[in-house]
Design a protein around this motif. Structure first.
Motif: not given
Length: 152
Positions: A20-27
């Motif tokens: 699965a692709l995970l994204l790291q939040r900028a906030d």
């Protein structure tokens, strides 16, 4: 101020091979998640899912590629983000979708929303996300990939 509607989508991007692709939040420091976002006026849930995928990853996909799981979960909105919703709103309803993409797909992050991405096996990804509903759906995705649902 325009408030968010407490109805959202969770879109699990995966390669069909258990990752699965995970994204790291900028906030937030070390906050990882799948694609997610709130419905906007006059949108259907599939339209919201495809818009969020496009906005957060740059991936253009059609409705035919999107899998609507036909399930949702209600959860308490994290206090740090409640100001985005109308006063007295404390819960959100999240509808689940998935989208299978090749692992070598070019990912173009929106730097206002996400600062990094990574592919992980679904079970491992479930341990890395901050949202319990996201973790549960990544575990469900791992089961779906290992034991595919055959539709007749």
């Amino acid at each position: 101020m325009t408030y968010k509607t407490p109805i959202s989508v969770l879109v699990l991007l995966h390669d069909g091979m258990g990752n699965a692709l995970l994204l790291q939040r900028a906030d937030g420091e070390n906050l990882w998640q799948s694609v997610t976002g709130s419905i906007e006026a006059n949108e259907t849930l599939p339209e919201t899912a495809l818009r969020e995928v496009r906005e957060e990853t740059g991936i253009q996909a059609g409705c035919d590629a999107l899998c609507d799981w036909q399930i949702f979960s209600d959860y308490e909105i994290f206090p740090r983000w409640r100001h985005r919703y109308p006063p007295q709103v404390t819960h959100n309803r999240e509808h689940v979708f998935s989208l299978c993409i090749p692992a070598d797909t070019v990912i173009q992050l929106n730097p206002r929303e996400h600062i990094a991405y990574r592919w992980l096996p679904c079970d491992q990804a479930a341990t890395q996300v901050f949202s319990p509903s996201n973790a549960a759906m990544l575990q469900a995705l791992a089961r779906r990939i290992k034991f595919p649902i055959i539709e007749s």
